[in-house]
Design an enzyme around this catalytic site. Sequence first.
Site, PDB file in Angstrom:
ATOM      1  CD  GLU A  35      -2.741   0.045  -0.549  1.00 28.33           C
ATOM      2  OE1 GLU A  35      -3.090  -0.933  -1.213  1.00 28.33           O
ATOM      3  OE2 GLU A  35      -2.690   1.190  -1.031  1.00 28.33           O
TER       4      GLU A  35
HETATM    5  C1  LIG Z   1       2.260  -9.669   0.127  1.00 30.19           C
HETATM    6  C2  LIG Z   1       2.075  -8.544  -0.830  1.00 30.19           C
HETATM    7  C3  LIG Z   1       0.811  -8.166  -1.225  1.00 30.19           C
HETATM    8  C4  LIG Z   1       0.621  -7.143  -2.154  1.00 30.19           C
HETATM    9  N1  LIG Z   1      -0.630  -6.839  -2.604  1.00 30.19           N
HETATM   10  C5  LIG Z   1      -0.773  -6.002  -3.662  1.00 30.19           C
HETATM   11  C6  LIG Z   1      -2.032  -5.844  -4.303  1.00 30.19           C
HETATM   12  O1  LIG Z   1      -3.047  -6.416  -3.895  1.00 30.19           O
HETATM   13  N2  LIG Z   1      -2.105  -5.047  -5.398  1.00 30.19           N
HETATM   14  C7  LIG Z   1      -1.011  -4.392  -5.887  1.00 30.19           C
HETATM   15  O2  LIG Z   1      -1.144  -3.706  -6.888  1.00 30.19           O
HETATM   16  N3  LIG Z   1       0.196  -4.508  -5.292  1.00 30.19           N
HETATM   17  C8  LIG Z   1       0.336  -5.310  -4.197  1.00 30.19           C
HETATM   18  N4  LIG Z   1       1.560  -5.465  -3.603  1.00 30.19           N
HETATM   19  C9  LIG Z   1       2.692  -4.702  -4.119  1.00 30.19           C
HETATM   20  C10 LIG Z   1       3.180  -3.650  -3.149  1.00 30.19           C
HETATM   21  O3  LIG Z   1       2.269  -2.601  -3.069  1.00 30.19           O
HETATM   22  C11 LIG Z   1       4.581  -3.233  -3.612  1.00 30.19           C
HETATM   23  O4  LIG Z   1       5.451  -4.309  -3.284  1.00 30.19           O
HETATM   24  C12 LIG Z   1       5.057  -1.946  -2.960  1.00 30.19           C
HETATM   25  O5  LIG Z   1       4.292  -0.854  -3.401  1.00 30.19           O
HETATM   26  C13 LIG Z   1       6.544  -1.652  -3.255  1.00 30.19           C
HETATM   27  O6  LIG Z   1       6.845  -1.816  -4.601  1.00 30.19           O
HETATM   28  P1  LIG Z   1       8.098  -2.744  -4.981  1.00 30.19           P
HETATM   29  O7  LIG Z   1       7.925  -4.045  -4.297  1.00 30.19           O
HETATM   30  O8  LIG Z   1       8.258  -2.751  -6.444  1.00 30.19           O
HETATM   31  O9  LIG Z   1       9.331  -2.043  -4.323  1.00 30.19           O
HETATM   32  P2  LIG Z   1      10.214  -0.886  -4.999  1.00 30.19           P
HETATM   33  O10 LIG Z   1       9.337   0.174  -5.555  1.00 30.19           O
HETATM   34  O11 LIG Z   1      11.226  -1.515  -5.873  1.00 30.19           O
HETATM   35  O12 LIG Z   1      10.921  -0.302  -3.708  1.00 30.19           O
HETATM   36  C14 LIG Z   1      12.118  -0.870  -3.139  1.00 30.19           C
HETATM   37  C15 LIG Z   1      12.607   0.075  -2.057  1.00 30.19           C
HETATM   38  O13 LIG Z   1      12.908   1.354  -2.650  1.00 30.19           O
HETATM   39  C16 LIG Z   1      12.166   2.387  -2.031  1.00 30.19           C
HETATM   40  N5  LIG Z   1      11.757   3.360  -3.029  1.00 30.19           N
HETATM   41  C17 LIG Z   1      11.295   3.157  -4.284  1.00 30.19           C
HETATM   42  N6  LIG Z   1      10.992   4.327  -4.864  1.00 30.19           N
HETATM   43  C18 LIG Z   1      11.248   5.288  -3.975  1.00 30.19           C
HETATM   44  C19 LIG Z   1      11.152   6.712  -3.977  1.00 30.19           C
HETATM   45  N7  LIG Z   1      10.672   7.373  -5.016  1.00 30.19           N
HETATM   46  N8  LIG Z   1      11.503   7.368  -2.866  1.00 30.19           N
HETATM   47  C20 LIG Z   1      11.960   6.714  -1.796  1.00 30.19           C
HETATM   48  N9  LIG Z   1      12.075   5.387  -1.719  1.00 30.19           N
HETATM   49  C21 LIG Z   1      11.730   4.678  -2.797  1.00 30.19           C
HETATM   50  C22 LIG Z   1      10.967   1.701  -1.372  1.00 30.19           C
HETATM   51  O14 LIG Z   1      10.481   2.425  -0.266  1.00 30.19           O
HETATM   52  C23 LIG Z   1      11.565   0.356  -0.965  1.00 30.19           C
HETATM   53  O15 LIG Z   1      12.193   0.464   0.262  1.00 30.19           O
HETATM   54  C24 LIG Z   1       1.748  -6.453  -2.648  1.00 30.19           C
HETATM   55  C25 LIG Z   1       3.040  -6.814  -2.224  1.00 30.19           C
HETATM   56  C26 LIG Z   1       3.209  -7.851  -1.347  1.00 30.19           C
HETATM   57  C27 LIG Z   1       4.605  -8.248  -0.959  1.00 30.19           C
END
Ligand SMILES: Cc1cc2nc3c(=O)[nH]c(=O)nc-3n(C[C@H](O)[C@H](O)[C@H](O)COP(=O)(O)OP(=O)(O)OC[C@H]3O[C@@H](n4cnc5c(N)ncnc54)[C@H](O)[C@@H]3O)c2cc1C
Length: 587
Positions: A429
Amino acid sequence: MLFAIEQIVGTAALRGLKGGEALENDTLQPILEEAGKFAAEVLAPLNQSGDRERAVLENGVVRTPTGFRDAYRQFAASGWNGVPFEERWGGQGLPWAVAGAVQELWQSANMGFGLCTLLTQGAVELLTAHGSQAQQQLYLPRLVSGEWTGSMNLTEPQAGSDVGALRTRAVRRDGHYQITGQKIFITYGDHDFTDNIVHMVLARTPDAPAGSRGISLFIVPKFLPTPDGRPGPRNDLRAVSLEHKLGIHASPTAVMSFGDDGGATGFLVGEENRGLEYMFTMMNNARLGVGTQGVAIAERALQQALVYARNRVQSRELGSSDPAPVAIIRHPDVRRMLMTMRALTEAARALSYSAYAALDQSQRGTDAEMRARAQARVDLLTPIVKAWSTDIGCEVASLGVQVHGGMGFIEETGAAQHYRDARIAPIYEGTNGIQANDLVFRKLARDGGAAARDFLAETTGAAEALADRPGDDARRISALLHAGARALGTATDRMVALAASDARSAAAGAAPFLRLFGAVAGGAMHARGAAAALDSLAGGAGDPRFFRARLASARCYADHVLSAAPALVHAALDGATSVLALDDASF
Ligand SMILES: Cc1cc2nc3c(=O)[nH]c(=O)nc-3n(C[C@H](O)[C@H](O)[C@H](O)COP(=O)(O)OP(=O)(O)OC[C@H]3O[C@@H](n4cnc5c(N)ncnc54)[C@H](O)[C@@H]3O)c2cc1C
């Protein structure tokens, strides 16, 4: 929970709103008791077995752990899915402040189960705000009753925090759209609870502008509804695989493929290219819901640790002449952990309910000025509730493991599961880092800190009101809250300026700034609670032991959390130098 709603948030502000009558005549307590009974008797017994058994994908079909499907059917049949929604769609029309508390019970009892209802809730909010009349009439009664569930499809392999990078395509065809692409990490993207699933999918039309301004939102049902609203032909979408996760094993997290056979049928919500704006309705609702998960898992961990601390006998009591070993709850350091767990959980709970109460006022308030002020408050509090409460969920669950000693590390006690389950909440989220950016660059920047100062004025008011009450506790809590509010006031002014002049430094300090905000806001909640507890003790009403415990908890929060808050100003505003000092190779 009752104390937080009635004494800290205050039911007076909610009674005048539509649906607020439910808070009169002692109706709140029976609702919470009934929900508590369902959570304790139906959902909680499935928490550990669901964790062990996990949701599985077999022959293209997702099967949830034993008992979950039946529990869901009971849940929907009892009307729990529709607590905050409009009566015309079959909901109960109760305030969000009540729905948030009820939601906490589901998440506390079984987070893997509770996630499904949390997302359906967001889908209902989305369609209520942005769906066409026909879409509302078709989907809302079924989502509100729980006959169908909702899911949220944003994330793609290259588009996580950066939702604007998504590539799923939507091509116009005969009044609808054909959707093709892959979404990952989709919570309850497939399951066996219901006959249909309503996927809310973000995608791009071929001629859309690049980035987040070119995203549209589509309803993509698993089965295309027939004109009379029954699940019809199977849509071109499927769960390809389920993730193996650290926690929430019962919740199926699916890789979803749309359009393998030519294109899934999707129905546009609102206008093209405004999809992200609409999706924010669902995301903001889910952000408060995920904050509630932080509170919920903290409460569960606390209850479990308490039982263990009362029963585990180890070492003699410090200062006692009796050499017999005692229950570990007698040891000061264990008490410190239990009190800290309690104080943090109570603060986060009250803050989350107060955000829900502001949401009620923003939606159901009688005059426009009240609605606008309440909306500014919800906007401000949403990233704080999401990030601060979920960090607390992890911290408290970690303390819960510690209270158990070695047995905390052993799966059979269940303490480890809470710790594992809690860990997702700061990630999904919008990660907590993204929440901190949202607080600094949007919520503070867009009104120059006005909503934050409005909140601070109330905080100072709470500190002053408490100072008028008798006793050392009131004096100490009030003094520490004053100091915290002054520190946050200074930090807010400087952060507004820093965000405008040096975005990288502001971003480096955003997380400590959010933590400072949460700590002071939690202090304001405890100060109000302490004032109410002192008044009840003076008036002789209710159970004095409960009110003395509230007071002790507020004092613990002030001594152990608020006292450290002003130190965060330095990290928030002057901590960037070290954070940004190294080049990438020197890390
Ligand atoms: C169990 C689970 C359930 C989920 N359910 C859903 C769902 O129902 N629907 C859905 O659409 N998604 C879902 N997600 C996805 C989830 O919302 C994303 O994993 C999350 O938004 C982070 O994206 P990412 O994993 O690509 O991490 P990344 O975006 O790659 O981030 C990696 C790290 O970099 C940091 N980072 C990235 N960009 C920035 C920035 N601009 N400024 C500062 N820090 C930054 C992040 O804070 C994090 O620490 C789910 C994920 C999991 C693990």
